[in-house]
Design an enzyme around this catalytic site. Structure first.
Site, PDB file in Angstrom:
ATOM      1  N   SER A 114       0.834  -1.198   0.000  1.00 11.93           N
ATOM      2  CA  SER A 114       0.000   0.000   0.000  1.00 11.93           C
ATOM      3  C   SER A 114       0.876   1.257   0.000  1.00 11.93           C
ATOM      4  CB  SER A 114      -0.895  -0.011   1.233  1.00 11.93           C
ATOM      5  OG  SER A 114      -1.701   1.125   1.219  1.00 11.93           O
ATOM      6  N   GLY A 115       0.633   2.142  -0.937  1.00 11.47           N
ATOM      7  CA  GLY A 115       1.376   3.392  -1.013  1.00 11.47           C
ATOM      8  C   GLY A 115       2.640   3.295  -1.847  1.00 11.47           C
ATOM      9  N   THR A 119      -1.389   2.802  -8.196  1.00 13.54           N
ATOM     10  CA  THR A 119      -2.464   3.543  -8.857  1.00 13.54           C
ATOM     11  C   THR A 119      -1.889   4.647  -9.737  1.00 13.54           C
ATOM     12  OG1 THR A 119      -3.936   3.011  -7.060  1.00 13.54           O
ATOM     13  CG2 THR A 119      -4.546   4.901  -8.398  1.00 13.54           C
ATOM     14  N   ASN A 164      -1.314   5.308   3.221  1.00 19.36           N
ATOM     15  CA  ASN A 164      -1.392   6.014   1.946  1.00 19.36           C
ATOM     16  C   ASN A 164      -2.561   6.996   1.985  1.00 19.36           C
ATOM     17  OD1 ASN A 164      -1.601   6.814  -0.698  1.00 19.36           O
ATOM     18  ND2 ASN A 164      -1.876   4.763  -1.556  1.00 19.36           N
ATOM     19  N   SER A 167      -5.425   5.764  -0.681  1.00 26.05           N
ATOM     20  CA  SER A 167      -5.300   4.317  -0.785  1.00 26.05           C
ATOM     21  C   SER A 167      -6.518   3.715  -1.483  1.00 26.05           C
ATOM     22  CB  SER A 167      -5.157   3.737   0.621  1.00 26.05           C
ATOM     23  OG  SER A 167      -4.933   2.368   0.538  1.00 26.05           O
ATOM     24  N   SER A 168      -6.254   2.850  -2.454  1.00 23.84           N
ATOM     25  CA  SER A 168      -7.360   2.180  -3.149  1.00 23.84           C
ATOM     26  C   SER A 168      -7.959   1.173  -2.182  1.00 23.84           C
ATOM     27  CB  SER A 168      -6.847   1.422  -4.372  1.00 23.84           C
ATOM     28  OG  SER A 168      -5.996   2.228  -5.135  1.00 23.84           O
ATOM     29  N   GLY A 391      -2.939  -2.631  -2.245  1.00 28.99           N
ATOM     30  CA  GLY A 391      -1.664  -3.275  -1.938  1.00 28.99           C
ATOM     31  C   GLY A 391      -1.676  -4.004  -0.608  1.00 28.99           C
ATOM     32  N   GLU A 393      -1.119  -4.860   3.040  1.00 30.05           N
ATOM     33  CA  GLU A 393      -1.068  -3.878   4.132  1.00 30.05           C
ATOM     34  C   GLU A 393      -1.126  -4.532   5.506  1.00 30.05           C
ATOM     35  OE1 GLU A 393      -4.337  -1.306   3.141  1.00 30.05           O
ATOM     36  OE2 GLU A 393      -5.832  -2.653   3.956  1.00 30.05           O
TER      37      GLU A 393
HETATM   38  N1  LIG Z   1       5.363   8.123  -9.849  1.00 37.47           N
HETATM   39  C1  LIG Z   1       5.017   8.911  -8.834  1.00 37.47           C
HETATM   40  N2  LIG Z   1       5.337  10.214  -8.852  1.00 37.47           N
HETATM   41  C2  LIG Z   1       5.004  11.005  -7.834  1.00 37.47           C
HETATM   42  N3  LIG Z   1       4.350  10.611  -6.740  1.00 37.47           N
HETATM   43  C3  LIG Z   1       3.990   9.322  -6.664  1.00 37.47           C
HETATM   44  C4  LIG Z   1       4.310   8.405  -7.707  1.00 37.47           C
HETATM   45  N4  LIG Z   1       3.849   7.211  -7.346  1.00 37.47           N
HETATM   46  C5  LIG Z   1       3.255   7.372  -6.142  1.00 37.47           C
HETATM   47  N5  LIG Z   1       3.327   8.643  -5.729  1.00 37.47           N
HETATM   48  C6  LIG Z   1       2.807   9.214  -4.465  1.00 37.47           C
HETATM   49  O1  LIG Z   1       2.505   8.161  -3.582  1.00 37.47           O
HETATM   50  C7  LIG Z   1       1.127   8.143  -3.277  1.00 37.47           C
HETATM   51  C8  LIG Z   1       0.654   6.720  -3.195  1.00 37.47           C
HETATM   52  O2  LIG Z   1       0.679   6.131  -4.447  1.00 37.47           O
HETATM   53  P1  LIG Z   1      -0.495   5.184  -4.951  1.00 37.47           P
HETATM   54  O3  LIG Z   1      -1.805   5.693  -4.506  1.00 37.47           O
HETATM   55  O4  LIG Z   1      -0.284   4.944  -6.375  1.00 37.47           O
HETATM   56  O5  LIG Z   1      -0.173   3.880  -4.113  1.00 37.47           O
HETATM   57  P2  LIG Z   1      -0.808   2.439  -4.270  1.00 37.47           P
HETATM   58  O6  LIG Z   1       0.311   1.513  -4.509  1.00 37.47           O
HETATM   59  O7  LIG Z   1      -1.901   2.484  -5.265  1.00 37.47           O
HETATM   60  O8  LIG Z   1      -1.364   2.156  -2.813  1.00 37.47           O
HETATM   61  P3  LIG Z   1      -2.692   1.418  -2.329  1.00 37.47           P
HETATM   62  O9  LIG Z   1      -2.397  -0.040  -2.368  1.00 37.47           O
HETATM   63  O10 LIG Z   1      -2.859   1.904  -0.939  1.00 37.47           O
HETATM   64  O11 LIG Z   1      -3.787   1.822  -3.223  1.00 37.47           O
HETATM   65  C9  LIG Z   1       0.458   8.956  -4.376  1.00 37.47           C
HETATM   66  O12 LIG Z   1      -0.722   9.541  -3.922  1.00 37.47           O
HETATM   67  C10 LIG Z   1       1.532   9.978  -4.685  1.00 37.47           C
HETATM   68  O13 LIG Z   1       1.499  11.004  -3.737  1.00 37.47           O
HETATM   69 MG   LIG Z   2      -3.880   2.314  -5.207  1.00 33.52          MG
END
Ligand SMILES: Nc1ncnc2c1ncn2[C@@H]1O[C@H](COP(=O)(O)OP(=O)(O)OP(=O)(O)O)[C@@H](O)[C@H]1O
Ligand SMILES: [Mg+2]
Length: 1095
Positions: A114-115, A119, A164, A167-168, A391, A393
């Site tokens: 997660s994070g 996404t 996060n 977070s999705s 993700g 968690e």
């Molecule tokens: N390539 C990137 N560039 C800039 N910031 C990023 C990038 N990837 C992630 N982030 C930052 O990290 C945060 C978390 O990323 P994201 O929501 O994609 O995580 P996730 O893997 O989908 O987590 P979850 O499993 O909780 O959904 C984003 O909101 C953003 O602030």
């Molecule tokens: Mg996500």
């Protein structure tokens, strides 16, 4: 890509800064530490992407990186992987092209905790594909929907967690469907288990779904009053976790984005209003509280019933009744009877929450359905699937939802292992390729522990059994579950129990689950009473959300949430298995969400459990590429005459024939039983490049013919327009008046050394070699290039330092954006001089095709500025000079060009210190016009071949059209609202009064200082121990370090005689020297002992 040791054979590698290695297959030492070290070095240098062969590793930078602009979109389009640094666009491009060329479905599996950035990665992929793929307005609409589905689903399905901020809380598999031409013309979303319990409760410091906060912050005055919106603290469902605002989220503007997304997707405004009404309804339901009355629950304060009843269109008394009692079927002997049972406070709260969760989940499904309907296509062709799930968690308290989420992650890890570690190795053996096995930790054992049906039954089966026998509200069921788990799987290596629950040793670490609520959430039934209640709503939209038929006899066990997610996960696995898979493995470098913060142990833990080391080993000892013979033959048929259009004869022989045609080293490939295996990606790139070149050549021939066919009319018109610009202002040359316009007179397609100065997809309007005059009126050759955006002047210089010293290189001498040109001036005579005026200084050029150039420039100027390009015709022209910071001319100053009547068609130049005199004989009169009929087939002057085509590169990818829709939630006719306003609460509508303080608040305050131990790097448990035990094979699978990657083989020739270079761009050589032919245009470009030159 510079990291391929010293084998830097691609011209672009010189422009690319390097950090560590960009493909970790090239690491000199393969240990977890060196992987972490390499990732760290790159991360600190702002490189977030690194490859392991085709797998992309992406480290969350927690800041916006500068390399996601239009420039990169262009750069990665159709580029070979080694041309550019690793990038998610390269992966997306590769997927897209594979789909179009091979006509195979593709998928990308994005995994990480997660994070970690899944996404964000998924959005980059969707954005890239939508930008590079073509299509008319209908396709553009689908693209808009694809892109807008993200903010909409995130509003209702994402939330701030401690891990996060966005977070999705649901999983999503997004299939983008394409036409055979590669245009995205449809799509389908499959969603997985939304964590709906978040609507009613969550861990301290977390928020509910974004939409609740968006509505409260973003609603307009009318919505506020209609929906009873006050402050965030007012709603129990929001105030219990003590977190309202998120640093990097603007709920107010996000609300507008959500509404905009609904508009784009085509959700009608009355439906939008209903969606928001239910969101508000859920918040108000949460404020209904209960008190003990005897042994039963009674609504604490009835006025809190009015607003939710009003918003949901149901009767207030009926709502009260259904929250505090329930119809139960009971059997007495043979008869069944329905009795009304009153609920206690706990049961009443549970019922209220069940209704709220169901409402939110059903709205979410409605939105997914709406998106799917808007993208629906009647038949499927090809698709690219993007998998972005929640993700892995670990929280302080991990419940049933975490268990499901982590299970899905476990399954994804299993796919990765199956396809990249297990299947790959098994395939070598099957195909009869020599192979030394490489060990890895296979997490199938953990998947079985969770989902196995029998022998021993998995946790989900045991859970389902307990649920099947529990009563309506199952007190004690969770404890029964725990006992049964201990009994049946207590000795499993990856399982432990503790007093409140059990521990699973997941691939990514040990997670301790609290059994409290497992059975209820797994059963996930919505009581018939609540369904009936919602079906009684006078609002058709709400009624339609509950379409269940209550009369139907239920057979067998009802489906549980656990079995549903198990089925979804397994269906997903089989869908993914049918596509060509691609992987992005996201790594989260810290828990602080700050850029450049590198927590070594956290990264190392991820590197370990993701199995990156094993991945590199298999990759390195193995073959980068494999393909069944027939497919390989199809793809590269174009390479030779014998294989085009199809190979007749033995397929294996055909493959061999193709490989030999590009001179691949025999030790670079092996032919298995059904597939060809190619070792290093470079060998493949060579094949791909040759294929591209062939296609390019054919495409150009077709383009040329097509252009000839269509261009005539256009060129006549262009020529006339051009003539009009000069009409009555300038004399014309005899042979130029009726000539064709060609545009590109230097053949830019074959001049990469010039093209590199121009954007990759930038269209060339005009290109020709001209003479540029300096302040002393000395003439020098320049390539003048016009694109829709800029005018370029390219010159040549000798390299003064470094390994290329003495060689002549193209250099950009001037680049002027079209809109910065202030005027163009020329004489009234037939000479070829023009002056480009610009704010700082002017350029004096002599250009044979000035009429064509000026007319094209004028067109572009008008496009960009909506003004006419000022044209000046005079026989005395002023030339403003560039300011130099040194030397006697530091002041800049000016020059003059004077035109005099002379003789002949050639201009005679007479320079003096400040003035250039140009004399020339009379040309055609100023009022000459081209003859319409006599369209001369390139009668004059093309300097090289008669016509180089104007390169018609595809137009730059369109950006999403943002229909400027403002808040357009239109309410249904107001009277319904007003009539339905409950009596006595009218005054509170503006600002509903606050409910009684909850007794839970005290408990909440205690919970608000959470123990953050769970944020530590998790304990690896048995999964980690086993990983370490299996992790001891000799480096490289016992094989010697692989030989450096081969250079692509170039055609070579041997010199028969010695030759001494006569010019700067020639090559000296001796007899018998071997020269590699780097490129053949009209001259050969060859390489001899690193010197590249024309011979
Ligand atoms: N390539 C990137 N560039 C800039 N910031 C990023 C990038 N990837 C992630 N982030 C930052 O990290 C945060 C978390 O990323 P994201 O929501 O994609 O995580 P996730 O893997 O989908 O987590 P979850 O499993 O909780 O959904 C984003 O909101 C953003 O602030
Ligand atoms: Mg996500």
């Amino acid at each position: 890509m510079g990291s391929r040791g010293h084998y830097r054979y691609h011209w672009q590698s010189h422009n690319v800064k390097q950090s560590g290695v960009d493909d970790m297959v090239l690491l000199s030492k393969i240990t977890e530490d060196s992987i972490v070290e390499n990732l760290k070095k790159r991360y600190m240098d702002d490189y977030i992407f690194t490859y392991i062969g085709p797998v992309l590793i992406s480290v969350n930078p927690f800041k916006q990186m500068p390399y996601f602009s239009e420039k990169e979109v262009e750069m990665y389009q159709g580029a070979a992987p080694y041309e550019n640094p690793p990038h998610i666009y390269a992966l997306a491009d590769h997927m897209y092209r594979n789909m179009v060329i091979d006509r195979e479905n593709q998928c990308v599996i994005i995994s990480g905790e997660s994070g970690a950035g899944k996404t964000v990665a998924a959005k980059y992929i969707m954005g890239y594909i939508s930008r590079i793929s073509g299509g008319g307005p209908k396709v553009q609409h689908v693209k808009d929907i694809i892109l807008q589905s993200n903010p909409l689903l995130e509003a209702f399905g994402n939330a701030k967690t401690v891990r996060n901020n966005n977070s999705s809380r649901f999983g999503k598999y997004f299939e983008i469907q394409f036409s055979p031409g590669g245009e995205p013309d449809g799509g389908k979303i499959s969603n997985f288990l939304l964590e709906k319990s978040r609507v009613v409760m969550r861990n301290p410091g977390e928020r509910s779904f974004h939409i609740f906060y968006q509505l409260i912050e973003g609603a307009n005055a009318e919505q506020r009053s209609n929906l009873g919106i006050t402050s965030l603290e007012y709603y129990y469902y929001l105030n219990q976790s003590g977190s309202y605002k998120v640093d990097d989220i603007n709920d107010k503007s996000d609300f507008q984005e959500t509404i905009h997304a609904m508009n784009v997707i085509g959700i009608f405004s009355d439906e939008q209003a209903m969606v928001l009404q239910i969101v508000a309804g859920v918040l108000h339901l949460g404020n209904i509280t209960f008190k003990e009355s005897g042994n039963y629950a009674a609504v604490e304060s009835e006025e809190f019933l009015a607003f939710p009843a009003f918003l949901l269109g149901i009767n207030q008394n009926r709502l009260k009744e259904k929250l505090t009692s329930r119809q139960m079927d009971s059997k007495w002997g043979g008869k069944s009877e329905s009795i009304n049972v009153t609920l206690n406070v706990e049961q009443a709260c549970y019922t209220r929450d069940a209704l709220s969760k169901a409402l939110h989940a059903r709205v979410f499904d409605f939105l997914v359905d709406s998106i799917n309907k808007a993208m629906e296509k009647d038949h499927e062709e090809y698709n690219i699937g993007v998998l972005d799930i929640y993700g892995f968690e670990i929280f302080q308290k991990n419940g049933f939802e975490q268990f499901c989420i982590n299970f899905v992650n476990e399954k994804l890890q299993q796919i990765f292992i199956e396809l990249t570690l297990k299947a790959e190795q098994e395939e070598y053996i099957q195909e009869g390729i020599k192979w030394t096995p490489i060990d890895y930790f296979n997490n199938k054992i953990v998947c079985d522990l969770i989902e196995s049906k029998v022998n021993p039954p998995g946790i989900m089966s045991i859970l389902d059994d307990v649920c099947a026998t529990m009563h309506a509200v199952g007190e004690g069921a969770d404890q029964t579950l725990l006992q049964k788990l201990r009994m049946q799987i207590g000795t499993h290596d990856h399982f432990n129990s503790w007093n409140q629950g059990f521990i699973v040793h997941h691939y990514a670490g040990k997670v301790s689950y609290d059994v409290d609520g497992f059975c209820e959430r797994n059963r996930d039934v919505l009581f018939t009473d609540l369904i009936e209640l919602m079906q009684s709503s006078e609002i058709p939209f709400i009624k339609a959300l509950f379409p269940e038929s209550l009369q139907a006899e239920k057979k067998g066990r009802p489906t549980t949430a656990g079995s549903k997610i198990k089925k979804q996960a397994n269906d997903l696995v089989s869908t993914l298995m049918k596509c060509t898979p691609h992987y992005i493995r996201c790594i989260k470098p810290n828990e602080t969400k700050k850029p450049k913060d590198w927590e070594e142990s956290r990264v190392k833990h991820q590197v370990e459990y993701l199995g990156l080391k094993e991945n590199i080993r298999v990759r390195r000892a193995g073959y980068a590429y494999r393909r069944i013979f027939r497919k390989f033959l199809n793809r590269y048929a174009i390479l030779t005459k014998e294989s085009w259009a199809s190979w007749h004869g033995d397929e294996k022989q055909g493959v061999l024939h193709l490989l030999r045609s590009v001179n691949i080293d025999p030790d670079q490939f092996q032919l298995g039983r059904t597939k060809v295996f190619i070792k290093a990606p470079e060998s493949l790139f060579l094949l791909e490049e040759t294929r591209e070149r062939k296609y390019d050549g054919f495409a150009r021939t077709i383009q040329k013919a097509w252009r000839k066919y269509t261009a005539r009319k256009r060129y006549v018109q262009m020529r006339e327009e051009a003539s009009d610009l000069l009409l009555n202002r300038k004399e014309r040359r005899r042979h130029s008046i009726n000539r064709n316009f060609v545009g590109d007179y230097i053949g830019m397609d074959d001049r990469p050394e010039l093209r590199k100065f121009v954007g990759k997809r930038e269209k060339i309007d005009f290109a020709d070699t001209v003479t540029k005059y300096d302040r002393r009126f000395k003439g020098i050759k320049r390539d003048l290039i016009l694109t829709p955006k800029c005018v370029y002047l390219i010159g040549r210089e000798k390299v003064k330092q470094g390994p290329e010293k003495g060689q002549v290189r193209e250099v950009m001498k001037r680049r002027i954006e079209v809109e910065r040109i202030t005027a163009v001036s020329a004489s009234t005579m037939q000479d070829d001089f023009i002056i480009l005026h610009e704010q700082e200084y002017d350029s004096l050029l002599e250009c044979t095709f000035k009429t064509e150039f000026i007319s094209l420039l004028a067109k572009r100027f008008e496009e960009r500025t909506q003004r006419k390009l000022p044209l000046k015709f005079s026989n005395t022209l002023d030339l403003k000079l560039k300011k130099e910071n040194w030397g006697p001319w530091s002041a800049g100053g000016s020059r003059q060009v004077q035109f005099l009547q002379g003789q002949g068609d050639m201009a005679i130049l007479k320079p003096s210190s400040k003035t250039l005199q140009v004399s020339i004989g009379p040309g055609l009169p100023k009022n000459s016009r081209p003859s319409k009929k006599n369209f001369v087939q390139s009668g004059a002057i093309s300097r090289q071949q008669s016509s180089f085509p104007v390169r018609a590169a595809p137009a730059p990818p369109g950006t999403t059209s943002h229909n400027s829709v403002h808040n357009s939630v239109h309410h249904r006719p107001a009277p319904g609202y007003l009539q339905a306003q409950p009596k006595g609460t009218g005054s509170k509508m503006e600002r509903p009064s606050l409910p009684q303080p909850h007794s839970i608040n005290k408990e909440r305050n205690q919970r608000l200082q959470p123990n953050l131990d769970f944020l530590r790097v998790p304990d690896q448990g048995a999964a980690g121990i086993q990983r370490q035990m299996t992790n001891r094979p000799p480096p490289g699978g016992g094989r010697p370090k692989p030989a450096p990657k081969p250079k692509p083989q170039m055609p070579q020739c041997k010199a028969l005689y010695a030759y001494d270079a006569q010019d700067t761009d020639e090559l000296s050589f001796n007899a018998d020297d071997v020269i590699e032919i780097v490129r053949e245009v009209s001259w050969f470009r060859g390489r001899l002992q690193k010197a590249i030159s024309e011979v």
